[in-house]
Design an enzyme around this catalytic site. Sequence first.
Site, PDB file in Angstrom:
ATOM      1  N   GLU A   4      -5.448  -5.801 -14.601  1.00 46.22           N
ATOM      2  CA  GLU A   4      -6.697  -5.073 -14.821  1.00 46.22           C
ATOM      3  C   GLU A   4      -6.318  -3.697 -15.348  1.00 46.22           C
ATOM      4  O   GLU A   4      -5.725  -2.890 -14.636  1.00 46.22           O
ATOM      5  CB  GLU A   4      -7.482  -4.960 -13.523  1.00 46.22           C
ATOM      6  N   CYS A  38     -14.506  -8.303 -17.047  1.00 46.40           N
ATOM      7  CA  CYS A  38     -13.629  -7.132 -16.916  1.00 46.40           C
ATOM      8  C   CYS A  38     -12.169  -7.451 -17.238  1.00 46.40           C
ATOM      9  O   CYS A  38     -11.388  -6.542 -17.475  1.00 46.40           O
ATOM     10  CB  CYS A  38     -13.743  -6.525 -15.522  1.00 46.40           C
TER      11      CYS A  38
END
Length: 65
Positions: A4, A38
């Site tokens: 991420e 995301c």
Amino acid sequence: MILELGGKDPFIILDDAEMDQAIQVALRGAFVNCGQNCIAAERIYVQEGNYYLNIQKWDVTLFLF
């Protein structure tokens, strides 16, 4: 491995990758949920040795995706 990185997730394809599988996974990663994810791949990096040899595969696969 999935990292991420604040929405700037790269997908990296090295010269020793199985290109047919890598292309499918890269496109799935970029377009899953219309890219509204995301961890969606926003940038796809292909090592130079694979890029020019397989550009036709990218075109065909993206068209059929």
